[in-house]
Design a protein around this motif. Structure first.
Motif, PDB file in Angstrom:
ATOM      1  N   GLY A 243     -39.567 -36.064  -0.335  1.00 32.83           N
ATOM      2  CA  GLY A 243     -40.781 -35.262  -0.216  1.00 32.83           C
ATOM      3  C   GLY A 243     -41.371 -35.093   1.172  1.00 32.83           C
ATOM      4  O   GLY A 243     -42.389 -34.408   1.297  1.00 32.83           O
ATOM      5  N   ALA A 244     -40.798 -35.697   2.226  1.00 30.18           N
ATOM      6  CA  ALA A 244     -41.371 -35.489   3.567  1.00 30.18           C
ATOM      7  C   ALA A 244     -41.081 -34.055   3.995  1.00 30.18           C
ATOM      8  O   ALA A 244     -39.944 -33.696   4.270  1.00 30.18           O
ATOM      9  CB  ALA A 244     -40.779 -36.475   4.573  1.00 30.18           C
ATOM     10  N   LYS A 245     -42.089 -33.226   4.045  1.00 28.30           N
ATOM     11  CA  LYS A 245     -41.899 -31.783   4.225  1.00 28.30           C
ATOM     12  C   LYS A 245     -41.485 -31.393   5.640  1.00 28.30           C
ATOM     13  O   LYS A 245     -41.297 -30.220   5.909  1.00 28.30           O
ATOM     14  CB  LYS A 245     -43.198 -31.039   3.875  1.00 28.30           C
ATOM     15  CG  LYS A 245     -43.505 -30.999   2.396  1.00 28.30           C
ATOM     16  CD  LYS A 245     -43.032 -29.689   1.760  1.00 28.30           C
ATOM     17  CE  LYS A 245     -42.755 -29.789   0.282  1.00 28.30           C
ATOM     18  NZ  LYS A 245     -43.890 -30.282  -0.500  1.00 28.30           N
ATOM     19  N   VAL A 246     -41.354 -32.371   6.529  1.00 24.45           N
ATOM     20  CA  VAL A 246     -41.092 -31.997   7.924  1.00 24.45           C
ATOM     21  C   VAL A 246     -39.741 -31.305   8.083  1.00 24.45           C
ATOM     22  O   VAL A 246     -39.580 -30.428   8.928  1.00 24.45           O
ATOM     23  CB  VAL A 246     -41.301 -33.210   8.869  1.00 24.45           C
ATOM     24  CG1 VAL A 246     -40.379 -34.350   8.534  1.00 24.45           C
ATOM     25  CG2 VAL A 246     -41.157 -32.818  10.329  1.00 24.45           C
ATOM     26  N   LEU A 247     -38.758 -31.647   7.273  1.00 26.84           N
ATOM     27  CA  LEU A 247     -37.453 -30.970   7.303  1.00 26.84           C
ATOM     28  C   LEU A 247     -37.041 -30.595   5.888  1.00 26.84           C
ATOM     29  O   LEU A 247     -37.260 -31.361   4.946  1.00 26.84           O
ATOM     30  CB  LEU A 247     -36.381 -31.910   7.875  1.00 26.84           C
ATOM     31  CG  LEU A 247     -36.484 -32.271   9.349  1.00 26.84           C
ATOM     32  CD1 LEU A 247     -35.505 -33.386   9.694  1.00 26.84           C
ATOM     33  CD2 LEU A 247     -36.215 -31.052  10.222  1.00 26.84           C
ATOM     34  N   HIS A 248     -36.415 -29.430   5.748  1.00 28.67           N
ATOM     35  CA  HIS A 248     -35.858 -29.060   4.448  1.00 28.67           C
ATOM     36  C   HIS A 248     -34.784 -30.099   4.081  1.00 28.67           C
ATOM     37  O   HIS A 248     -33.980 -30.495   4.933  1.00 28.67           O
ATOM     38  CB  HIS A 248     -35.246 -27.659   4.561  1.00 28.67           C
ATOM     39  CG  HIS A 248     -34.726 -27.124   3.276  1.00 28.67           C
ATOM     40  ND1 HIS A 248     -33.505 -27.509   2.760  1.00 28.67           N
ATOM     41  CD2 HIS A 248     -35.244 -26.252   2.388  1.00 28.67           C
ATOM     42  CE1 HIS A 248     -33.304 -26.881   1.610  1.00 28.67           C
ATOM     43  NE2 HIS A 248     -34.339 -26.112   1.367  1.00 28.67           N
ATOM     44  N   PRO A 249     -34.753 -30.554   2.824  1.00 24.37           N
ATOM     45  CA  PRO A 249     -33.853 -31.662   2.461  1.00 24.37           C
ATOM     46  C   PRO A 249     -32.374 -31.421   2.770  1.00 24.37           C
ATOM     47  O   PRO A 249     -31.635 -32.381   2.981  1.00 24.37           O
ATOM     48  CB  PRO A 249     -34.038 -31.808   0.945  1.00 24.37           C
ATOM     49  CG  PRO A 249     -35.291 -31.104   0.607  1.00 24.37           C
ATOM     50  CD  PRO A 249     -35.610 -30.138   1.710  1.00 24.37           C
ATOM     51  N   LEU A 250     -31.921 -30.173   2.807  1.00 26.20           N
ATOM     52  CA  LEU A 250     -30.497 -29.939   3.051  1.00 26.20           C
ATOM     53  C   LEU A 250     -30.151 -29.788   4.536  1.00 26.20           C
ATOM     54  O   LEU A 250     -28.984 -29.627   4.897  1.00 26.20           O
ATOM     55  CB  LEU A 250     -30.029 -28.688   2.285  1.00 26.20           C
ATOM     56  CG  LEU A 250     -30.131 -28.818   0.759  1.00 26.20           C
ATOM     57  CD1 LEU A 250     -29.736 -27.509   0.082  1.00 26.20           C
ATOM     58  CD2 LEU A 250     -29.252 -29.953   0.244  1.00 26.20           C
ATOM     59  N   THR A 251     -31.164 -29.854   5.395  1.00 26.80           N
ATOM     60  CA  THR A 251     -30.940 -29.623   6.833  1.00 26.80           C
ATOM     61  C   THR A 251     -29.871 -30.539   7.416  1.00 26.80           C
ATOM     62  O   THR A 251     -29.087 -30.129   8.270  1.00 26.80           O
ATOM     63  CB  THR A 251     -32.264 -29.856   7.608  1.00 26.80           C
ATOM     64  OG1 THR A 251     -33.285 -29.090   6.986  1.00 26.80           O
ATOM     65  CG2 THR A 251     -32.125 -29.473   9.060  1.00 26.80           C
TER      66      THR A 251
END
Ligand code: ADP
Ligand code: ASP
Ligand code: MG
Length: 426
Positions: A243-251
């Motif tokens: 859930g840390a929105k700083v990076l999209h999870p698939l980045t």
């Protein structure tokens, strides 16, 4: 070459765009591919436009926002041309599909910024990423066809750079094989940047945002967070997944495959160190960071069968809807799952309801403490529990080595729980 991605707030106002272009100007010798998001809040506005096609005031607001920024940055013929180009995009709304409407934000911001860069002495090629970013699946949350991207991106980038100092393109958007519009899902520009960086063999991927790198927790929710100088791909993926929105999870996925470092940097503080994300094989034990998801659903399934049989029936349904549970617990004849909330959850519940009793509780949020080998400091973690109102903690899930300790709390307690745990542990 390098990839530089600028998010919504980094391109959301005339001052932000000036700062961003200054940062790009300092990197021209590294052959940058610049990936931009829509200006902040514009994608939300486009969702409303797509959902309320008769409401012209929304389109007026979109137009005004872009005219205002363009007028502050450009003048004379540059401004006129820019407005003409933007009008073509805005007049096409709501367009043939929701994905087409949503794509307009990135097309507008990239059009405007390319004009501004050229007007300020940076020879810039505007590249239409839709010609290289071939996607498949749900057009509102599509997946990349990476072979196709690897085949197309180098030619497109080299051609664009051959007549310029920098190439500017769009994050988030692409096309399906049939040519129709598709997007990567909310926050997808980070993913676009790392997909492009991998396809082009970038020496690094810079993600420019509005905070000093990846922090111990979301600075919007918790005071006293610290920036993390260096983390591994694995930790960054875990943080994003929880859930840390700083990076999209698939980045991190494309970058891991090609072993390209990702830097998270602050466009409001370009001199800062930010966070470097690499494949470092050594990582110190200990607590690393805190993530949370405020929109989760607790699904309870019961009825007739054993827990193992229920799980064997429930999982195919979830997987067919692209849902993966974060936490799981079971007792005899009952299983409990936490799922990220989306319309797909309701449709999964309906299907599961055909063979079992299912209930959904939307009043919870999920907290995850991320660390490495934190079983050693289990007692410390447990000590932090009072901060989390122990009588209101549900579904604790605790891994063994690379640990995610997750639990659910009532949504209204989320912020105070995060603050309490952060203060105690970080
Ligand atoms: P952008 O528009 O640049 O993509 P986002 O808003 O998507 O920016 O992501 C940046 C935001 O992520 C920050 O403003 C911050 O509030 C939030 N965030 C959540 N968790 C973290 C964290 N662990 N470290 C840093 N930022 C975080
Ligand atoms: N503009 C898109 C969004 O708001 C993509 C992104 O910003 O990463 O979701
Ligand atoms: Mg983002």
């Amino acid at each position: 070459m390098i990839v530089m991605k600028f998010g919504g707030t980094s391109v959301g106002s005339p001052e932000a765009i000036r700062r961003t272009v200054g940062i790009i100007g300092g990197r021209l010798s590294e052959r940058p591919l610049v990936v931009v998001s829509a200006m902040s809040k514009v994608t939300d506005l486009l969702y409303s436009i797509a959902d309320n096609p008769g409401d012209s005031s929304l389109v007026d607001a979109l137009r005004k926002r872009h005219y205002d920024v363009a007028s502050a940055l450009l003048s004379g013929e540059d401004l006129e041309r820019c407005i003409e180009d933007m009008d073509v995009l805005i007049d096409a709304l709501p367009g043939p599909s929701k994905a087409a409407a949503i794509s307009t934000g990135e097309l507008l911001s990239s059009t405007l910024i390319a004009r501004y860069m050229n007007a300020n002495g940076i020879r810039t090629s505007w590249m239409d990423v839709r010609d290289t970013m071939v996607l498949e699946g749900d057009p509102m949350k599509a997946a990349p066809i990476t072979d196709e991207l690897s085949r197309r991106a180098p030619k497109a980038f080299d051609a664009a750079l051959s007549r310029a100092d920098a190439v500017l393109t769009q994050g988030f958007i692409g096309r399906l094989a049939d040519g129709s519009a598709a997007v990567l899902g909310r926050g997808g520009s980070d993913y676009s940047a790392s997909l492009l960086g991998s396809a082009l063999g970038a020496s690094r991927i810079e993600i420019w945002t509005d905070v000093d790198g990846v922090k111990t927790a979301d600075p919007r929710k918790v005071e006293g967070t610290r920036s993390l100088d260096a983390i591994t791909f694995e930790q960054a993926s875990e943080m994003a997944h929880f859930g840390a929105k700083v990076l999209h999870p698939l980045t991190m996925q494309p970058a891991v495959r090609t072993n390209i470092p990702i830097l998270v940097l602050n466009s409001m503080n370009p001199a800062g160190k930010g966070t470097t994300i690499t494949a470092a094989d050594f990582m110190e034990d200990g607590l690393k960071s805190l993530s949370s998801k405020d929109k989760i659903v607790v699904m309870t399934v019961s009825g007739g069968s054993s827990a193992s049989r229920l799980l064997s029936l429930v999982f195919p349904v979830l997987s067919s809807k692209g849902i993966s549970p974060d936490m799981m617990a079971s007792s005899e004849g009952k299983v409990f799952l936490t799922l990220e909330d989306s319309p797909a959850v309701d449709s999964a519940a309906e299907e599961i309801g055909r063979f079992a009793d299912v209930s959904l509780d939307r009043g919870r949020a999920q907290v995850t403490i991320i660390g490495k080998n934190i079983s050693d400091i289990r007692s410390k973690v447990i000590k932090a529990y009072p901060a989390a109102a122990p009588e209101k903690v549900y579904m604790v899930s605790y891994g063994e080595t690379y640990v995610n300790l997750s639990f659910a709390v009532p949504r209204e307690l989320l912020d105070s729980v995060l603050r309490g745990i952060h203060k105690e542990l970080f």
